[in-house]
Design a protein around this motif. Structure first.
Motif, PDB file in Angstrom:
ATOM      1  N   ARG A  11      -1.691   5.899  -1.806  1.00 47.04           N
ATOM      2  CA  ARG A  11      -2.064   6.795  -2.904  1.00 47.04           C
ATOM      3  C   ARG A  11      -2.863   6.133  -4.027  1.00 47.04           C
ATOM      4  NH1 ARG A  11       3.045   9.486  -4.968  1.00 47.04           N
ATOM      5  NH2 ARG A  11       3.527   9.643  -2.751  1.00 47.04           N
ATOM      6  N   ALA A  53       0.789  -1.240   0.000  1.00 43.83           N
ATOM      7  CA  ALA A  53       0.000   0.000   0.000  1.00 43.83           C
ATOM      8  C   ALA A  53       0.814   1.281   0.000  1.00 43.83           C
ATOM      9  CB  ALA A  53      -0.924  -0.015   1.209  1.00 43.83           C
ATOM     10  N   TRP A  94       9.818  -2.749  -6.473  1.00 44.94           N
ATOM     11  CA  TRP A  94      10.635  -2.930  -7.687  1.00 44.94           C
ATOM     12  C   TRP A  94      12.049  -3.275  -7.283  1.00 44.94           C
ATOM     13  CZ3 TRP A  94       9.702   0.753 -12.354  1.00 44.94           C
ATOM     14  CH2 TRP A  94       8.326   0.913 -12.563  1.00 44.94           C
TER      15      TRP A  94
HETATM   16  C1  LIG Z   1       6.456   0.395  -5.123  1.00 44.13           C
HETATM   17  S1  LIG Z   1       5.847   0.800  -3.523  1.00 44.13           S
HETATM   18  C2  LIG Z   1       4.174   1.162  -3.919  1.00 44.13           C
HETATM   19  C3  LIG Z   1       3.418   1.863  -2.849  1.00 44.13           C
HETATM   20  C4  LIG Z   1       2.037   2.359  -3.267  1.00 44.13           C
HETATM   21  N1  LIG Z   1       1.110   1.252  -3.513  1.00 44.13           N
HETATM   22  C5  LIG Z   1       2.122   3.211  -4.502  1.00 44.13           C
HETATM   23  O1  LIG Z   1       1.590   2.780  -5.536  1.00 44.13           O
HETATM   24  O2  LIG Z   1       2.700   4.303  -4.449  1.00 44.13           O
HETATM   25  C6  LIG Z   1       5.806  -0.781  -2.763  1.00 44.13           C
HETATM   26  C7  LIG Z   1       5.422  -0.775  -1.305  1.00 44.13           C
HETATM   27  O3  LIG Z   1       5.409  -2.123  -0.851  1.00 44.13           O
HETATM   28  C8  LIG Z   1       5.975  -2.183   0.460  1.00 44.13           C
HETATM   29  N2  LIG Z   1       6.493  -3.557   0.600  1.00 44.13           N
HETATM   30  C9  LIG Z   1       7.673  -4.049   0.154  1.00 44.13           C
HETATM   31  N3  LIG Z   1       7.781  -5.352   0.426  1.00 44.13           N
HETATM   32  C10 LIG Z   1       6.631  -5.703   1.058  1.00 44.13           C
HETATM   33  C11 LIG Z   1       6.139  -6.921   1.564  1.00 44.13           C
HETATM   34  N4  LIG Z   1       6.850  -8.041   1.467  1.00 44.13           N
HETATM   35  N5  LIG Z   1       4.917  -6.910   2.126  1.00 44.13           N
HETATM   36  C12 LIG Z   1       4.192  -5.779   2.220  1.00 44.13           C
HETATM   37  N6  LIG Z   1       4.622  -4.592   1.769  1.00 44.13           N
HETATM   38  C13 LIG Z   1       5.815  -4.545   1.174  1.00 44.13           C
HETATM   39  C14 LIG Z   1       7.027  -1.099   0.455  1.00 44.13           C
HETATM   40  O4  LIG Z   1       7.289  -0.661   1.782  1.00 44.13           O
HETATM   41  C15 LIG Z   1       6.363  -0.028  -0.406  1.00 44.13           C
HETATM   42  O5  LIG Z   1       5.654   0.888   0.371  1.00 44.13           O
END
Ligand SMILES: C[S@@+](CC[C@H](N)C(=O)[O-])C[C@H]1O[C@@H](n2cnc3c(N)ncnc32)[C@H](O)[C@@H]1O
Length: 555
Positions: free
Chosen positions: A76, A72, A153
């Motif tokens: 956003r 999340a 990513w």
């Molecule tokens: C690319 S960001 C996207 C955030 C948001 N959904 C957006 O579209 O701006 C990925 C998010 O996934 C979280 N994340 C990474 N690995 C994760 C995991 N194994 N489980 C849950 N959240 C995770 C990160 O902290 C980050 O906030």
């Protein structure tokens, strides 16, 4: 629904928890710390979020629905969804779940979503969960009407530059946690595993997150994902692409170029896709292309055939827009370069020496001049080799006993031309920033005809359609369609033009293009369309390429 699940306890031993400890926090390569690499926090910019939600809001059934963003961030994408729903006058209840590994950012998400929902008057029930989605997702398989997300990513692999800051037990602990994470993920999410791993590493969390998103959505539900373009273009994600194309009805695909700098810290092109979870009857998505100013440049529905998509390893040339799909289908009846390799007296293609530590095996005298990618340009050796392979250096590859065609392994997508190929004599040896090819029977006439083809607009447009990064991979090049090389007159004519190009005759650089286009069976209007994919070619050159007397001449 969600309450029935016990909260999965997060192991403090997980590698991202380990690298969040103070002693690891100072380790930074570029703008990334070990922790930021572990969680891949790149938040979706507004243009991309808005496109994604606009492409899905009209697909939703008019009834209360459940939605999750399993990665999340600050919420956003859900805020954008609320905005998109409010624009179409949505009044039904939304049961929203936000999952996130980072508790601080999740607090922000909770606040953002609550505030926005109340300001636009959409009724919501909001549940948030600090968790590792990769561990939790299977418990919620097929539970949600809508999954909208942008997974982290990152690639799971240790970076040499990071490792040199770690010593003894810290380093061992980090490596062993990373390895056990990779093992867990490859077991739990087999579809998104890369078809090849290098030194045992290569799991791409964005692919895994996409697989998790597809797992969470119920039958007839909607899955909407932001991803690097490479999902639809690389050589290692064919399994996941096949699953998406075969089990989901793709309704919308959009492309956002790297030069648009949509994401602050990401220098790679991105895509979004929206898909309905049901066996597809047809493959007719709308393809949208944004330009580097962030504006929508083109949006059209295309009709794809399963045969065409399968033949490209399920790669979709989104960067070329709807026109790119039409162009590619124009070549689909011709053989592929790979077919030249399939009989024993035919083409050999590959690479020669690993050049990473080349200074250890190069010297100023010797029998085998050494060449690398930057030293060549189209039809030219731009920099003559001054260094040679040491007599006691690496084994000279057998391919070096042939005169051969070479092309650069790296060429950035924003260059006017990406295929840079020329010829080199036998005895020269190349580094792995060049690919090489030769016919086993040393038919140089045919090899020169192939050089003409590989340096042509018609070849390059296909290469561009199959590449997502600066790497001009041999796998992609092998998939490119080429004219039949059985007509000796055509082969002779192309090879004659190549001789002129190699001797620096500038006029020949225009003539050979038209000769190759004709060998491909392209008429002038189709060739004119191809040129639109080469906006950086100088205008006088493109004008000459369309000169009527060239098209009327017999080549
Ligand atoms: C690319 S960001 C996207 C955030 C948001 N959904 C957006 O579209 O701006 C990925 C998010 O996934 C979280 N994340 C990474 N690995 C994760 C995991 N194994 N489980 C849950 N959240 C995770 C990160 O902290 C980050 O906030």
């Amino acid at each position: 629904m969600e309450a029935k699940q016990p909260l999965q306890s997060e192991s403090k031993e997980h590698y991202s928890a380990i690298v969040d400890q103070p002693k690891y926090q100072a380790i930074r390569v570029g703008n990334k710390t070990l922790f930021s690499r572990a969680v891949g926090q790149f938040f979706t910019p507004p243009t991309i979020a808005t496109h994604l939600v606009n492409a899905l809001v009209n697909l939703l059934p008019l009834k209360p629905i459940s939605v999750v963003d399993p990665f999340a961030g600050d919420g956003r994408l859900i805020v954008a969804l609320l905005q998109g729903l409010s624009n179409i006058g949505w009044e039904k209840l939304l049961r929203i779940s936000l999952w996130e590994r980072d508790s601080q950012v999740l607090k922000l998400a909770r606040r953002n979503v609550r505030l926005f929902a109340s300001s636009c008057g959409i009724p919501i029930i909001l549940r948030t969960r600090v968790c590792d989605t990769f561990r939790v997702a299977s418990t919620f398989a097929e539970e949600f009407d809508l999954v909208v997300t942008n997974p982290p990513w990152e690639i799971l692999k240790p970076d040499r530059r990071e490792l040199k800051h770690l010593t003894g037990s810290d380093r061992d602990l980090y490596l062993s946690k990373l390895k056990s994470e990779d093992e867990f993920i490859s077991h739990q999410y087999p579809l998104s595993q890369p078809s090849r791993k290098f030194s045992g590493w290569g799991t791409n969390l964005s692919r895994v997150g996409t697989e998790a998103a597809m797992l969470l959505v119920r039958k007839e539900g909607i899955c909407a994902v932001v991803s690097p373009l490479s999902l639809f273009a690389d050589q290692v994600s064919e399994n996941l692409r096949r699953t998406i194309v075969s089990n989901y009805e793709l309704t919308d695909l959009a492309y956002f170029p790297a030069e648009g700098r949509f994401f602050k810290k990401v220098d790679q092109p991105s895509v979004t896709f929206v898909a309905k979870k049901r066996p597809p009857q047809r493959l007719c998505p709308v393809i949208s292309v944004y330009n580097s100013s962030g504006e929508l440049a083109d949006a059209r529905r295309v009709r794809l055939t399963r045969k065409m998509v399968k033949s490209t390893g399920y790669c979709l040339p989104l960067q070329l827009g709807a026109g790119g799909f039409e162009i590619l289908s124009a070549f689909s009846n011709l053989p592929r370069l790979a077919e030249l390799e399939s009989n024993p007296d035919s083409l050999w293609a590959g690479r020669e020496l690993d050049e990473t530590d080349r200074h250890a095996f190069l010297t100023t005298r010797g029998r085998h001049p050494f060449l690398k990618g930057q030293m060549i340009q189209r039809f030219t050796i731009a920099e003559q080799p001054k260094l040679f392979i040491r007599a006691n250096g690496p084994r000279i590859p057998p391919s070096a006993s042939h005169s051969r065609l070479v092309w650069r392994d790296v060429a950035r997508p924003n260059q006017a031309r990406r295929m840079h190929a020329t010829m080199i004599p036998a005895s020269w040896v190349t580094g792995n920033s060049l690919n090489v090819a030769f016919f086993r029977d040393d038919d140089t006439t045919k090899l020169k005809a192939l050089l003409a083809i590989m340096n042509s607009i018609a070849f390059e447009v296909q290469v561009r359609a199959l590449l997502a990064t600066a790497h001009v991979s041999l796998g992609a090049v092998r998939r490119v369609h080429i004219p039949e090389l059985t007509n000796r007159n055509i082969v002779l004519s192309l090879s004659t033009w190549v001789d002129k190009c190699l001797s620096g005759d500038l006029r020949a650089g225009v003539h050979f293009e038209v000769a190759v286009a004709k060998a491909y069976g392209l008429a002038k209007p189709r060739f004119r369309e191809l040129l639109t994919f080469f906006p950086l070619l100088p205008e006088p050159h493109t004008r000459h390429l369309l000169d009527s007397h060239l098209w009327n001449a017999k080549h």
